[in-house]
Structure formats: C-alpha cells, structure tokens
Design a protein around this motif. Structure first.
Motif, PDB file in Angstrom:
ATOM      1  N   GLU A  39       0.773  -1.268   0.025  1.00 40.92           N
ATOM      2  CA  GLU A  39      -0.102   0.049   0.101  1.00 40.92           C
ATOM      3  C   GLU A  39       0.863   1.297  -0.197  1.00 40.92           C
ATOM      4  OE1 GLU A  39      -3.117  -0.096   2.926  1.00 40.92           O
ATOM      5  OE2 GLU A  39      -2.949  -2.222   2.778  1.00 40.92           O
ATOM      6  N   PRO A  86       3.568   3.526  -1.873  1.00 39.00           N
ATOM      7  CA  PRO A  86       4.029   3.879  -3.334  1.00 39.00           C
ATOM      8  C   PRO A  86       5.388   3.606  -3.529  1.00 39.00           C
ATOM      9  CG  PRO A  86       3.583   6.026  -2.238  1.00 39.00           C
ATOM     10  CD  PRO A  86       3.290   4.923  -1.249  1.00 39.00           C
ATOM     11  N   THR A 105       8.860   1.225  -4.351  1.00 42.93           N
ATOM     12  CA  THR A 105       9.220   0.205  -4.524  1.00 42.93           C
ATOM     13  C   THR A 105      10.802  -0.208  -3.963  1.00 42.93           C
ATOM     14  OG1 THR A 105      10.478   0.931  -6.637  1.00 42.93           O
ATOM     15  CG2 THR A 105       8.177   0.312  -6.769  1.00 42.93           C
TER      16      THR A 105
END
Length: 124
Positions: free
Chosen positions: A16, A18, A20
């Motif tokens: 959830e 954002p 990576t």
C-alpha cells in the motif's frame, strides 16, 4: 508530530506504500520529507535524486506498520574518494570515470534541496 530524522532509512512493509525500494530521509521540514530512493537495480552505484513526500503520510504509514525504520550499511563506493573511484573504474586526473560524474550529478541535486531548506529555515 514529526518523529522522522534525517538519515533514517525507511523500508516498505506493505504494497500500500507507493515505494518500490527503501528510502533514505534527506531533509525533514514541518510538512515535507525529502527522500532519496536506495535503488541499486541494474548495478546502479548511486541513488536517484530526492523526492518530496508529505511527512504526515510517512508518519501514518509508520504507525500502521506499512513502513519501518531499518539499519543500512552504506556501500563502500559511497565513501570512496574520487581518486579511488577513478583508479577502480578507469578514470584519470584529466577525465573522471562515469561513476564520479554520476556522483557529482547526484550531489548537485541534493545540494539544491539542502540549500533551499537551509535558506527557508534561516528566514523563519
């Protein structure tokens, strides 16, 4: 209340969030945190430029367990001198290697954020 400190490393625990990759906190203001992605995919030697993220969101994600503060050991390359990097990666005194050039570009981006933050704080 903002509890994030510059230098902290934030790791994603939930999809959830954002991000990576893990993020390093560069600057913290009253409402904004400037983060540097610690993305070393494709043999990247240095981080991409700083990204602003709302401090309240980061604090909420930390409180909800979607992010956590983790330890991070800096790669040796981050603390190496220009001379060492040029020797290791084919540069010279006349022409820096690509890694030194990339580090200088990243440093320029970071300095811009830090200088803007410092001048705003001095005027406060």
């Amino acid at each position: 209340m903002n509890t994030l400190l510059p230098g902290s490393i934030l790791a994603r625990v939930s999809d959830e969030v954002p991000f990576t990759t893990s993020m390093r906190v560069l600057v913290v203001t009253a409402d904004m945190c400037w983060l540097i992605p610690l993305d070393f995919a494709d043999h990247r030697k240095y981080s991409r430029g700083p990204v602003p993220v709302n401090c309240e969101k980061l604090e909420r994600w930390l409180g909800e367990g979607k992010l956590r503060v983790v330890e991070f050991e800096r790669p040796k390359i981050w603390t190496a001198s220009d001379e060492d990097l040029n020797r290791w990666y084919g540069g010279s005194a006349q022409k820096n290697c690509a890694i030194v050039e990339a580090r200088e570009t990243a440093l320029t981006a970071i300095k811009t954020v830090l200088e803007r933050y410092r001048s705003n704080m001095a005027g406060a």
